[in-house]
Structure formats: C-alpha cells, structure tokens
Design an enzyme around this catalytic site. Structure first.
Site, mmCIF file in Angstrom:
data_model
loop_
_atom_site.group_PDB
_atom_site.id
_atom_site.type_symbol
_atom_site.label_atom_id
_atom_site.label_comp_id
_atom_site.label_asym_id
_atom_site.label_seq_id
_atom_site.Cartn_x
_atom_site.Cartn_y
_atom_site.Cartn_z
ATOM 1 N N THR A 131 0.817 -1.210 0.000
ATOM 2 C CA THR A 131 0.000 0.000 0.000
ATOM 3 C C THR A 131 0.855 1.266 0.000
ATOM 4 O O THR A 131 1.991 1.246 0.474
ATOM 5 C CB THR A 131 -0.902 -0.004 1.255
ATOM 6 O OG1 THR A 131 -1.517 1.267 1.403
ATOM 7 C CG2 THR A 131 -0.093 -0.268 2.530
ATOM 8 N N ASP A 132 0.265 2.365 -0.457
ATOM 9 C CA ASP A 132 0.981 3.650 -0.393
ATOM 10 C C ASP A 132 1.085 4.171 1.041
ATOM 11 O O ASP A 132 1.854 5.082 1.323
ATOM 12 C CB ASP A 132 0.302 4.700 -1.293
ATOM 13 C CG ASP A 132 -1.142 4.999 -0.930
ATOM 14 O OD1 ASP A 132 -1.685 4.363 -0.006
ATOM 15 O OD2 ASP A 132 -1.745 5.889 -1.584
ATOM 16 N N TYR A 156 -1.852 -0.530 11.015
ATOM 17 C CA TYR A 156 -1.992 -1.196 9.713
ATOM 18 C C TYR A 156 -0.791 -0.891 8.822
ATOM 19 O O TYR A 156 -0.134 -1.799 8.304
ATOM 20 C CB TYR A 156 -3.288 -0.747 9.016
ATOM 21 C CG TYR A 156 -3.313 -1.067 7.529
ATOM 22 C CD1 TYR A 156 -3.388 -2.377 7.079
ATOM 23 C CD2 TYR A 156 -3.234 -0.047 6.569
ATOM 24 C CE1 TYR A 156 -3.394 -2.672 5.711
ATOM 25 C CE2 TYR A 156 -3.241 -0.330 5.208
ATOM 26 C CZ TYR A 156 -3.318 -1.646 4.782
ATOM 27 O OH TYR A 156 -3.308 -1.934 3.439
ATOM 28 N N LYS A 160 2.187 -3.327 7.304
ATOM 29 C CA LYS A 160 2.463 -3.494 5.869
ATOM 30 C C LYS A 160 3.910 -3.093 5.567
ATOM 31 O O LYS A 160 4.591 -3.749 4.776
ATOM 32 C CB LYS A 160 1.501 -2.666 5.018
ATOM 33 C CG LYS A 160 0.053 -3.133 5.031
ATOM 34 C CD LYS A 160 -0.184 -4.519 4.439
ATOM 35 C CE LYS A 160 0.035 -4.592 2.955
ATOM 36 N NZ LYS A 160 -0.364 -5.918 2.404
HETATM 37 P P1 NAD Z 1 -9.731 -7.282 2.149
HETATM 38 O O1 NAD Z 1 -9.741 -7.016 3.615
HETATM 39 O O2 NAD Z 1 -10.951 -6.993 1.340
HETATM 40 O O3 NAD Z 1 -9.377 -8.811 1.885
HETATM 41 C C1 NAD Z 1 -8.382 -9.489 2.580
HETATM 42 C C2 NAD Z 1 -8.541 -10.976 2.302
HETATM 43 O O4 NAD Z 1 -7.499 -11.671 3.032
HETATM 44 C C3 NAD Z 1 -9.874 -11.566 2.790
HETATM 45 O O5 NAD Z 1 -10.411 -12.408 1.809
HETATM 46 C C4 NAD Z 1 -9.485 -12.355 4.034
HETATM 47 O O6 NAD Z 1 -10.329 -13.470 4.288
HETATM 48 C C5 NAD Z 1 -8.063 -12.785 3.686
HETATM 49 N N1 NAD Z 1 -7.267 -13.085 4.891
HETATM 50 C C6 NAD Z 1 -7.121 -12.304 5.993
HETATM 51 N N2 NAD Z 1 -6.337 -12.920 6.905
HETATM 52 C C7 NAD Z 1 -5.981 -14.115 6.348
HETATM 53 C C8 NAD Z 1 -5.171 -15.181 6.791
HETATM 54 N N3 NAD Z 1 -4.605 -15.190 8.010
HETATM 55 N N4 NAD Z 1 -4.976 -16.249 5.966
HETATM 56 C C9 NAD Z 1 -5.569 -16.268 4.737
HETATM 57 N N5 NAD Z 1 -6.358 -15.292 4.272
HETATM 58 C C10 NAD Z 1 -6.562 -14.218 5.061
HETATM 59 O O7 NAD Z 1 -8.470 -6.508 1.603
HETATM 60 P P2 NAD Z 1 -8.274 -5.709 0.229
HETATM 61 O O8 NAD Z 1 -8.749 -4.328 0.402
HETATM 62 O O9 NAD Z 1 -8.738 -6.550 -0.886
HETATM 63 O O10 NAD Z 1 -6.664 -5.641 0.203
HETATM 64 C C11 NAD Z 1 -5.904 -6.726 -0.333
HETATM 65 C C12 NAD Z 1 -4.432 -6.397 -0.224
HETATM 66 O O11 NAD Z 1 -4.153 -5.193 -0.940
HETATM 67 C C13 NAD Z 1 -3.954 -6.150 1.210
HETATM 68 O O12 NAD Z 1 -2.674 -6.699 1.337
HETATM 69 C C14 NAD Z 1 -3.909 -4.635 1.325
HETATM 70 O O13 NAD Z 1 -2.925 -4.226 2.253
HETATM 71 C C15 NAD Z 1 -3.528 -4.233 -0.094
HETATM 72 N N6 NAD Z 1 -3.993 -2.908 -0.532
HETATM 73 C C16 NAD Z 1 -5.308 -2.548 -0.376
HETATM 74 C C17 NAD Z 1 -5.733 -1.311 -0.870
HETATM 75 C C18 NAD Z 1 -7.177 -0.876 -0.754
HETATM 76 O O14 NAD Z 1 -7.492 0.274 -1.077
HETATM 77 N N7 NAD Z 1 -8.097 -1.720 -0.334
HETATM 78 C C19 NAD Z 1 -4.815 -0.448 -1.483
HETATM 79 C C20 NAD Z 1 -3.478 -0.846 -1.589
HETATM 80 C C21 NAD Z 1 -3.089 -2.093 -1.125
HETATM 81 O O1 DAU Z 2 -4.113 4.024 0.530
HETATM 82 C C1 DAU Z 2 -4.341 2.650 0.435
HETATM 83 C C2 DAU Z 2 -5.164 2.193 1.607
HETATM 84 O O2 DAU Z 2 -6.477 2.694 1.405
HETATM 85 C C3 DAU Z 2 -5.191 0.681 1.779
HETATM 86 O O3 DAU Z 2 -3.898 0.226 2.065
HETATM 87 C C4 DAU Z 2 -6.141 0.269 2.905
HETATM 88 O O4 DAU Z 2 -6.228 -1.143 2.974
HETATM 89 C C5 DAU Z 2 -7.495 0.848 2.613
HETATM 90 O O5 DAU Z 2 -8.380 0.560 3.679
HETATM 91 C C6 DAU Z 2 -7.422 2.358 2.390
HETATM 92 O O6 DAU Z 2 -7.115 3.054 3.629
HETATM 93 P P1 DAU Z 2 -7.855 4.416 4.046
HETATM 94 O O7 DAU Z 2 -7.766 4.546 5.509
HETATM 95 O O8 DAU Z 2 -7.406 5.551 3.219
HETATM 96 O O9 DAU Z 2 -9.366 4.044 3.581
HETATM 97 P P2 DAU Z 2 -10.789 4.259 4.275
HETATM 98 O O10 DAU Z 2 -11.814 3.896 3.256
HETATM 99 O O11 DAU Z 2 -10.872 3.623 5.614
HETATM 100 O O12 DAU Z 2 -10.844 5.841 4.495
HETATM 101 C C7 DAU Z 2 -10.725 6.737 3.393
HETATM 102 C C8 DAU Z 2 -10.762 8.157 3.952
HETATM 103 O O13 DAU Z 2 -12.094 8.410 4.479
HETATM 104 C C9 DAU Z 2 -9.826 8.375 5.131
HETATM 105 O O14 DAU Z 2 -9.304 9.694 5.067
HETATM 106 C C10 DAU Z 2 -10.712 8.224 6.365
HETATM 107 C C11 DAU Z 2 -12.059 8.728 5.874
HETATM 108 N N1 DAU Z 2 -13.236 8.080 6.504
HETATM 109 C C12 DAU Z 2 -13.295 6.730 6.504
HETATM 110 C C13 DAU Z 2 -14.359 6.071 7.078
HETATM 111 C C14 DAU Z 2 -14.420 4.567 7.109
HETATM 112 C C15 DAU Z 2 -14.265 8.852 7.041
HETATM 113 O O15 DAU Z 2 -14.216 10.095 7.007
HETATM 114 N N2 DAU Z 2 -15.315 8.204 7.615
HETATM 115 C C16 DAU Z 2 -15.409 6.844 7.668
HETATM 116 O O16 DAU Z 2 -16.409 6.331 8.229
#
Ligand code: NAD
Ligand code: DAU
Length: 350
Positions: A131-132, A156, A160
């Site tokens: 992640t960034d 978190y 990472k």
């Molecule tokens: P998510 O929470 O939707 O999914 C995570 C998945 O991992 C789930 O299916 C969960 O069951 C599985 N998991 C968790 N613990 C586990 C374990 N111990 N063994 C096996 N499986 C397990 O997450 P996401 O948003 O899809 O993110 C996926 C990856 O991408 C993560 O590594 C996250 O850090 C990275 N990432 C996410 C974002 C974002 O915006 N969501 C951005 C950049 C990077």
């Molecule tokens: O930047 C990449 C990351 O983006 C990933 O690595 C993470 O897995 C992913 O969860 C996400 O993190 P953020 O914390 O940026 O995402 P989130 O959707 O939780 O929040 C986005 C922005 O909105 C953040 O500034 C917090 C704000 N927020 C979030 C929630 C859940 C609110 O204001 N209210 C809320 O209820």
C-alpha cells in the site's frame, strides 16, 4: 501448466485479481488461498468457481506448518500475496491481529517459497501487494515515488511496511525472486462496507448518518479496483525481480468533495431530490493518527511497463454505485450479524 498461488483471493482486490488471471490465462492453474475472515467472501467469485483452472483452498497464512505443506504438495511457480488485515480503523482497536496476519503471515509464505524454490529460483516469482500508506503522509505538495522513505503512522501501515521490509530482505539475503507494488486507495464492486465508499453507499440507502472524520479535508488518491488488477498482471509478468512499482490513477480527492459527488450520484440513482443525501453528512471525531494526504506517482509503471488506468473517476464511481444497487443482497448479507457489533463499536461514541 503454471501453478499460481493467490492469497486473499476471496477479498475485495483479490477477487478481481483471481477473476482476471483465471479468465485470461487458461494455461495457469490458479489457487486461491483464503481464511475467509469477515472480509473474505466466496460470493465474490461465484462466476469463477466452475472454471477448471481455478481451485479454492481454505487456509490460514499464519499457520506455518500448513503453509509449508501446501507449498510442498503443490510446487507453485508463483505467488501473488494479497491476504491481509486491511482496515486502518480495525488496526487502531486491535493492532496485534495486524502484526500476526500481515507480518508473520507474510514471513511464513516467504519461508515456504524459500524452502521449496531453493536452487530452482529461475522463473519463479513472489509478488507482494502493498500500500501507499507505508510512505506516511504528504503535505499539500508532492507525490510518493518508489524511493520515498517509509514513515508509517497507523498499526496497519506499520504492519504493511514491516512485511515489505521482510520481502526485500528475503530478496537480498536469500536471493528469493521478489517484487513489490504499493497502490493507492481502491474502490469498486465487492469492497467490504467498512471502507469509506461502500460504507457511505450503504448508509445512504438506509438514510443513516454519513460519519465524516474530522473536517473531511484529508485527501486520498482513488483507483478503480479492476485497474489495480491489470497493473498486478503487468507487474507480475513484466517487472524485474527486486523492483518496486507504485500504482495509482492521479486521482486525488478531498474526502468531503468525494462524499458530495457520491451523494449526488446516489440521489440520481435512487430518484431522490437533489441534496437529499448530503443532509446525512455528520462530522465525527477524527481517526487517531489520520494521515492528511496520499498521492501516488505511478510514472515508473506507466513508462517502463506501459500500464495506465482505464477509467475516469466519474465513470468508475457510477459503475460502483450501480454495482452496489444491483447487488443489495450481497450488501445486506455482509452487513448482518457481526457487522452490526462492529458498526456500534466503531461509530457508537464518535
Ligand atoms: P480485504 O480485507 O478486502 O481482503 C483481505 C482478504 O485476506 C480476505 O479475503 C481475508 O479473508 C483474507 N485473509 C485475511 N487474513 C488471512 C489469513 N490469516 N490467511 C488467509 N487469508 C486471510 O483486503 P483488500 O482491500 O482486498 O486488500 C488486499 C491487499 O491489498 C492487502 O494486502 C492490502 O494491504 C492491499 N492494498 C489494499 C488497498 C485498498 O485500497 N483496499 C490499497 C493498496 C493495497
Ligand atoms: O491508501 C491505500 C489504503 O487505502 C489501503 O492500504 C487500505 O487497505 C485501505 O483501507 C485504504 O485506507 P484508508 O484509511 O485511506 O481508507 P478508508 O476507506 O478507511 O478511508 C478513506 C478516507 O475516508 C480516510 O481519510 C478516512 C475517511 N473516513 C473513513 C471512514 C471509514 C471517514 O471520514 N469516515 C469513515 O467512516
């Protein structure tokens, strides 16, 4: 036939990566290893399930013995590692779970790959999805590049960052063929409604308050999830070992501006009077350690590997809203049971 292990394939991003690989590469056998935590949902992969080059493996990356035996049995050619605890707010209330899953889980996978590939590293690949947020926060200017120093602020992002360091260390120390990408905020279908966009879509549906943290001035750089999946495909196949690539869509939004766009689209789609959903906006206590701004420079990926995002944000957000409204059963399914306790704990006293 190449055997590729995708971890976390039942989650949000993982399910889009699994779908892309299964459909695009009929000569690959895709193994989706997932523990099915609250965030993992096999409903996300219903269309992929019947494909003969797809296999689901229920398992936990923190189980060292299980992981080693799986690698011994299946002799994977490549790993794309997405499994993680991914929600910042949950990491603030329960940091240990993030250390165990994100750090120890990753090290277990690295150890298994190292043991099984020893002396046969040629053509193998361990691709770690990060992640960034590892770069910390930006002021009003500048972008994160691949050489920006790590400066994580939440449990978190610290977990990472730690896993990224282990991946690079295994590359340097043991010659493991590793590659990493760091992506900005993803949005799109199948995202668990604890994250901003699906949470707010769900609350608007039920006329519930929209809890904006602080003053809503934090900035995130949003990328449509399918564009992240295509970047992962390109990096997996064409990136060099030891490299890092930033992934992002040059699409920065101040939270409150994005929320207003979302409210407008929801009003249109639900046939409500313009301005109806905006009335739900409620400013609540800020997230502890809340990073001000993330913005990714993905020019290396664009220049060296020719990737670029396919969607403009307005199109992506409309597609996303359409998906959630067409899949209200999915949304209702994942917001019942434990979700209600989570919601009460997270937002009850804000
Ligand atoms: P998510 O929470 O939707 O999914 C995570 C998945 O991992 C789930 O299916 C969960 O069951 C599985 N998991 C968790 N613990 C586990 C374990 N111990 N063994 C096996 N499986 C397990 O997450 P996401 O948003 O899809 O993110 C996926 C990856 O991408 C993560 O590594 C996250 O850090 C990275 N990432 C996410 C974002 C974002 O915006 N969501 C951005 C950049 C990077
Ligand atoms: O930047 C990449 C990351 O983006 C990933 O690595 C993470 O897995 C992913 O969860 C996400 O993190 P953020 O914390 O940026 O995402 P989130 O959707 O939780 O929040 C986005 C922005 O909105 C953040 O500034 C917090 C704000 N927020 C979030 C929630 C859940 C609110 O204001 N209210 C809320 O209820």
């Amino acid at each position: 036939m190449k055997k590729i292990l995708i971890t976390g394939g039942a989650g949000f991003i993982g399910s889009h990566v699994v779908r892309l690989f299964v459909n695009k590469y009929s000569d690959y056998q895709i193994y989706n290893l997932d523990k099915l935590t609250y965030a993992g949902n096999l409903e996300n992969l219903k269309d992929v399930e019947p494909k003969s080059n797809y296999q689901f493996v229920l398992g936990d990356i923190t189980d060292e013995k299980f992981i080693l035996e799986l690698f011994q049995k299946e002799q994977f050619d490549g790993v794309i590692h997405l499994a993680a605890e991914s929600h910042v707010d949950r990491s603030i209330t329960n940091p240990n779970e993030f250390v165990v899953t994100n750090v120890l889980g990753t090290v277990n996978l690295l150890n298994a790959a190292k043991a099984i590939w020893k002396g046969k590293e040629e053509g193998k690949r361990f691709y770690h999805i990060s992640t960034d947020e590892v770069y910390g926060t930006l002021g009003n200017e500048g972008l994160f590049t691949e050489v920006t120093s790590y400066d994580p602020h939440s449990p978190y992002s610290a977990s990472k960052a730690s896993s990224d360091h282990f991946v690079r260390a295994y590359g340097d120390t043991y010659g493991l063929p590793v590659i990493i990408s760091n992506c900005s905020n993803n949005y799109g279908p199948n995202q668990f409604p604890e994250k901003l966009i699906p949470l707010f879509i769900n609350n608007i549906r039920y006329n519930k308050p929209l809890p904006v943290y602080g003053k809503g001035v934090n900035v995130r750089d949003w990328l449509f999830v399918e564009d992240h999946a295509t970047a992962i495909d390109v990096i997996y196949h064409n990136g060099d070992n030891g490299e890092t690539f930033n992934i992002g869509g040059h699409n920065e939004w101040k939270n409150i501006d994005l929320i207003r766009v979302l409210c407008k689209v929801m009003d249109e789609k639900l046939g409500r009077e313009p301005g109806t959903s905006e009335k739900l906006i409620t400013y609540v206590t800020d997230r502890a350690g809340h990073d001000l701004r993330y913005a990714i420079d993905s020019s290396k990926l664009q220049r060296e590997l020719g990737w670029k995002p396919s969607l403009q944000f307005e199109e992506g957000i409309e597609k996303t809203v359409d998906w959630y409204l067409a899949n209200q059963e999915w949304l209702d399914g994942v917001t019942s049971g434990n979700y209600l306790n989570y919601y009460e704990n997270m937002y009850g006293n804000r």
